[in-house]
Design a protein around this motif. Structure first.
Motif, PDB file in Angstrom:
ATOM      1  N   GLU A 162      -0.187   5.045  14.827  1.00 63.07           N
ATOM      2  CA  GLU A 162      -1.577   4.812  15.204  1.00 63.07           C
ATOM      3  C   GLU A 162      -1.766   3.499  15.958  1.00 63.07           C
ATOM      4  OE1 GLU A 162      -3.746   7.092  11.443  1.00 63.07           O
ATOM      5  OE2 GLU A 162      -3.310   4.944  11.323  1.00 63.07           O
ATOM      6  N   GLY A 163      -0.703   2.722  16.060  1.00 62.31           N
ATOM      7  CA  GLY A 163      -0.836   1.436  16.729  1.00 62.31           C
ATOM      8  C   GLY A 163      -1.531   0.392  15.889  1.00 62.31           C
ATOM      9  N   GLN A 164      -1.628   0.645  14.584  1.00 61.84           N
ATOM     10  CA  GLN A 164      -2.263  -0.296  13.678  1.00 61.84           C
ATOM     11  C   GLN A 164      -1.714  -0.082  12.267  1.00 61.84           C
ATOM     12  OE1 GLN A 164      -6.393   0.805  14.157  1.00 61.84           O
ATOM     13  NE2 GLN A 164      -6.329   2.269  12.475  1.00 61.84           N
ATOM     14  N   LEU A 165      -1.860  -1.117  11.441  1.00 62.06           N
ATOM     15  CA  LEU A 165      -1.386  -1.073  10.054  1.00 62.06           C
ATOM     16  C   LEU A 165      -2.511  -1.472   9.121  1.00 62.06           C
ATOM     17  CD1 LEU A 165       2.062  -2.921  10.337  1.00 62.06           C
ATOM     18  CD2 LEU A 165       1.727  -0.464  10.026  1.00 62.06           C
ATOM     19  N   THR A 166      -2.605  -0.785   7.996  1.00 59.49           N
ATOM     20  CA  THR A 166      -3.475  -1.258   6.926  1.00 59.49           C
ATOM     21  C   THR A 166      -2.650  -2.120   5.986  1.00 59.49           C
ATOM     22  OG1 THR A 166      -3.014   0.613   5.467  1.00 59.49           O
ATOM     23  CG2 THR A 166      -4.820   0.871   7.050  1.00 59.49           C
ATOM     24  N   GLY A 167      -3.323  -2.874   5.123  1.00 57.24           N
ATOM     25  CA  GLY A 167      -2.607  -3.674   4.144  1.00 57.24           C
ATOM     26  C   GLY A 167      -1.733  -2.819   3.254  1.00 57.24           C
ATOM     27  N   THR A 168      -2.202  -1.624   2.917  1.00 57.55           N
ATOM     28  CA  THR A 168      -1.422  -0.707   2.073  1.00 57.55           C
ATOM     29  C   THR A 168      -0.160  -0.260   2.785  1.00 57.55           C
ATOM     30  OG1 THR A 168      -3.437   0.072   0.981  1.00 57.55           O
ATOM     31  CG2 THR A 168      -1.490   1.482   0.829  1.00 57.55           C
ATOM     32  N   GLU A 169      -0.266   0.059   4.084  1.00 64.25           N
ATOM     33  CA  GLU A 169       0.912   0.475   4.855  1.00 64.25           C
ATOM     34  C   GLU A 169       1.909  -0.668   4.990  1.00 64.25           C
ATOM     35  OE1 GLU A 169      -0.874   3.872   7.879  1.00 64.25           O
ATOM     36  OE2 GLU A 169      -1.168   1.748   8.354  1.00 64.25           O
ATOM     37  N   LEU A 170       1.393  -1.873   5.199  1.00 65.06           N
ATOM     38  CA  LEU A 170       2.271  -3.033   5.316  1.00 65.06           C
ATOM     39  C   LEU A 170       3.003  -3.286   4.008  1.00 65.06           C
ATOM     40  CD1 LEU A 170       3.280  -5.368   7.058  1.00 65.06           C
ATOM     41  CD2 LEU A 170       1.311  -6.701   6.314  1.00 65.06           C
ATOM     42  N   GLU A 171       2.301  -3.159   2.888  1.00 63.89           N
ATOM     43  CA  GLU A 171       2.938  -3.352   1.580  1.00 63.89           C
ATOM     44  C   GLU A 171       4.037  -2.320   1.365  1.00 63.89           C
ATOM     45  OE1 GLU A 171       1.702  -3.878  -3.126  1.00 63.89           O
ATOM     46  OE2 GLU A 171       0.270  -3.006  -1.712  1.00 63.89           O
TER      47      GLU A 171
ATOM     48  N   GLU B  43       4.389 -12.915   4.567  1.00 63.04           N
ATOM     49  CA  GLU B  43       3.320 -13.872   4.870  1.00 63.04           C
ATOM     50  C   GLU B  43       2.102 -13.139   5.440  1.00 63.04           C
ATOM     51  OE1 GLU B  43       1.061 -17.185   5.224  1.00 63.04           O
ATOM     52  OE2 GLU B  43       2.960 -16.958   4.129  1.00 63.04           O
ATOM     53  N   ILE B  44       2.332 -12.167   6.306  1.00 62.05           N
ATOM     54  CA  ILE B  44       1.226 -11.375   6.841  1.00 62.05           C
ATOM     55  C   ILE B  44       0.541 -10.604   5.717  1.00 62.05           C
ATOM     56  CG2 ILE B  44       0.642  -9.439   8.361  1.00 62.05           C
ATOM     57  CD1 ILE B  44       2.958 -10.323  10.172  1.00 62.05           C
ATOM     58  N   LEU B  45       1.331 -10.034   4.818  1.00 60.19           N
ATOM     59  CA  LEU B  45       0.778  -9.245   3.717  1.00 60.19           C
ATOM     60  C   LEU B  45      -0.148 -10.076   2.841  1.00 60.19           C
ATOM     61  CD1 LEU B  45       0.709  -6.560   2.210  1.00 60.19           C
ATOM     62  CD2 LEU B  45       2.793  -7.244   1.002  1.00 60.19           C
ATOM     63  N   ARG B  46       0.198 -11.333   2.650  1.00 59.54           N
ATOM     64  CA  ARG B  46      -0.646 -12.194   1.822  1.00 59.54           C
ATOM     65  C   ARG B  46      -2.022 -12.431   2.460  1.00 59.54           C
ATOM     66  NH1 ARG B  46       4.384 -14.674   0.286  1.00 59.54           N
ATOM     67  NH2 ARG B  46       4.419 -15.974   2.152  1.00 59.54           N
ATOM     68  N   GLN B  47      -2.104 -12.273   3.775  1.00 50.77           N
ATOM     69  CA  GLN B  47      -3.357 -12.537   4.475  1.00 50.77           C
ATOM     70  C   GLN B  47      -4.184 -11.285   4.725  1.00 50.77           C
ATOM     71  OE1 GLN B  47      -2.829 -15.031   7.995  1.00 50.77           O
ATOM     72  NE2 GLN B  47      -0.828 -15.674   7.267  1.00 50.77           N
ATOM     73  N   LEU B  48      -3.652 -10.112   4.370  1.00 52.86           N
ATOM     74  CA  LEU B  48      -4.289  -8.849   4.725  1.00 52.86           C
ATOM     75  C   LEU B  48      -4.684  -8.080   3.465  1.00 52.86           C
ATOM     76  CD1 LEU B  48      -4.834  -7.262   7.407  1.00 52.86           C
ATOM     77  CD2 LEU B  48      -2.753  -5.967   6.904  1.00 52.86           C
ATOM     78  N   GLY B  49      -5.956  -7.710   3.378  1.00 48.25           N
ATOM     79  CA  GLY B  49      -6.426  -6.891   2.270  1.00 48.25           C
ATOM     80  C   GLY B  49      -5.915  -5.466   2.386  1.00 48.25           C
ATOM     81  N   PRO B  50      -5.933  -4.682   1.287  1.00 53.31           N
ATOM     82  CA  PRO B  50      -5.381  -3.315   1.284  1.00 53.31           C
ATOM     83  C   PRO B  50      -5.979  -2.414   2.348  1.00 53.31           C
ATOM     84  CG  PRO B  50      -5.859  -4.048  -0.947  1.00 53.31           C
ATOM     85  CD  PRO B  50      -6.433  -5.084  -0.030  1.00 53.31           C
ATOM     86  N   ASN B  51      -7.283  -2.543   2.616  1.00 55.96           N
ATOM     87  CA  ASN B  51      -7.945  -1.647   3.558  1.00 55.96           C
ATOM     88  C   ASN B  51      -8.222  -2.295   4.917  1.00 55.96           C
ATOM     89  OD1 ASN B  51      -8.134   0.518   1.654  1.00 55.96           O
ATOM     90  ND2 ASN B  51      -9.837  -0.572   0.665  1.00 55.96           N
ATOM     91  N   GLU B  52      -7.806  -3.541   5.069  1.00 61.11           N
ATOM     92  CA  GLU B  52      -7.973  -4.199   6.362  1.00 61.11           C
ATOM     93  C   GLU B  52      -6.968  -3.634   7.358  1.00 61.11           C
ATOM     94  OE1 GLU B  52      -9.206  -8.551   6.481  1.00 61.11           O
ATOM     95  OE2 GLU B  52      -8.126  -8.451   4.576  1.00 61.11           O
ATOM     96  N   VAL B  53      -7.361  -3.623   8.620  1.00 57.77           N
ATOM     97  CA  VAL B  53      -6.533  -3.034   9.672  1.00 57.77           C
ATOM     98  C   VAL B  53      -6.001  -4.139  10.584  1.00 57.77           C
ATOM     99  CG1 VAL B  53      -6.530  -1.527  11.700  1.00 57.77           C
ATOM    100  CG2 VAL B  53      -7.733  -0.833   9.620  1.00 57.77           C
ATOM    101  N   LEU B  54      -4.716  -4.017  10.914  1.00 64.77           N
ATOM    102  CA  LEU B  54      -4.057  -5.002  11.766  1.00 64.77           C
ATOM    103  C   LEU B  54      -3.442  -4.280  12.959  1.00 64.77           C
ATOM    104  CD1 LEU B  54      -3.143  -8.081  11.810  1.00 64.77           C
ATOM    105  CD2 LEU B  54      -0.991  -7.250  10.860  1.00 64.77           C
TER     106      LEU B  54
END
Length: 221
Positions: free
Chosen positions: A168-177, A202-213
């Protein structure tokens, strides 16, 4: 007097050693200090220290707040001491020890099975053969890693694409975890340097579960 090739043999090989000192040498020390020694001589002392002191503290010592299966021991030493230990852990053939380099101030990680007291990480190819070691920043590719994790670097793109399972060209915090968990698996199928794991965590610590990156944001962090 001896030449560069002979000097390199003394310094890099397992069994080469310089001529012994005499009592007039500025670094002479009385026995039991050796008059000369090879890396093999050094290795015998280091392995004895591992077996008599370090391994018991790592695997057997009781009454500590951390159980042996979760315990970490940090060994700080000169390069030849660490080369000796690595050659022992990785069963490096005598003729390949000369290719075993330990750069200054680069942490090296070995993981052990408590019951067998043997390294358990899958062996990976190195310049001196296969190794159980995991470099915090690989001695052989640290320049490439630095370039790869910069903005637009190939490793940054590969890491993002590996975690973006839905393309999708993006990651949620859950996907990153979930991606970080996969990176931690020691399958040996593909090696990701520990420095990259640090970036992802380090990125994971800054991203909430449902936030999109998005990727452009990912490479800036």
């Amino acid at each position: 007097e001896f030449g560069g090739d002979e000097l390199r043999y003394w310094r890099r090989s397992l069994h080469g050693k310089a001529p012994p000192m005499d009592t007039t040498h500025e670094y002479y020390r009385p026995p039991p200090a050796p008059l000369t020694e090879s890396l093999a001589d050094c290795q015998r002392r280091v392995v004895n220290c591992w077996e008599d002191v370090i391994a018991p503290a790592l695997f057997k010592e009781e009454g500590l707040p951390i159980s042996p299966q979760d315990r970490t021991i940090m060994v700080v030493a000169h390069a030849n001491t660490l080369r000796s230990l690595m050659a022992h852990f990785d069963d490096v053939p005598d003729d390949q020890v000369q290719d075993l380099y330990v750069p200054n101030s680069v942490p090296i990680l070995y993981r052990f099975e408590t019951a067998t007291q043997k390294p358990i990480s899958v062996k990976l190819g190195t310049g001196y053969g296969d190794s159980h070691a995991r470099w915090m920043l690989s001695a052989e590719n640290h320049h490439a890693v630095r370039k790869a994790i910069n903005k637009g670097g190939t490793l940054t793109r590969a890491l993002f694409d590996a975690m973006d399972v839905n393309i999708e060209g993006q990651l949620t915090g859950t996907e990153l975890e979930a991606g970080v968990r996969e990176l931690r698996k020691d399958t040996g199928a593909e090696f990701i340097d520990c420095v990259v794991m640090g970036v992802a965590e380090e990125i994971l610590r800054q991203l909430g579960p449902n936030e999109v990156l998005k990727y452009t944001e990912f490479e800036q962090l």
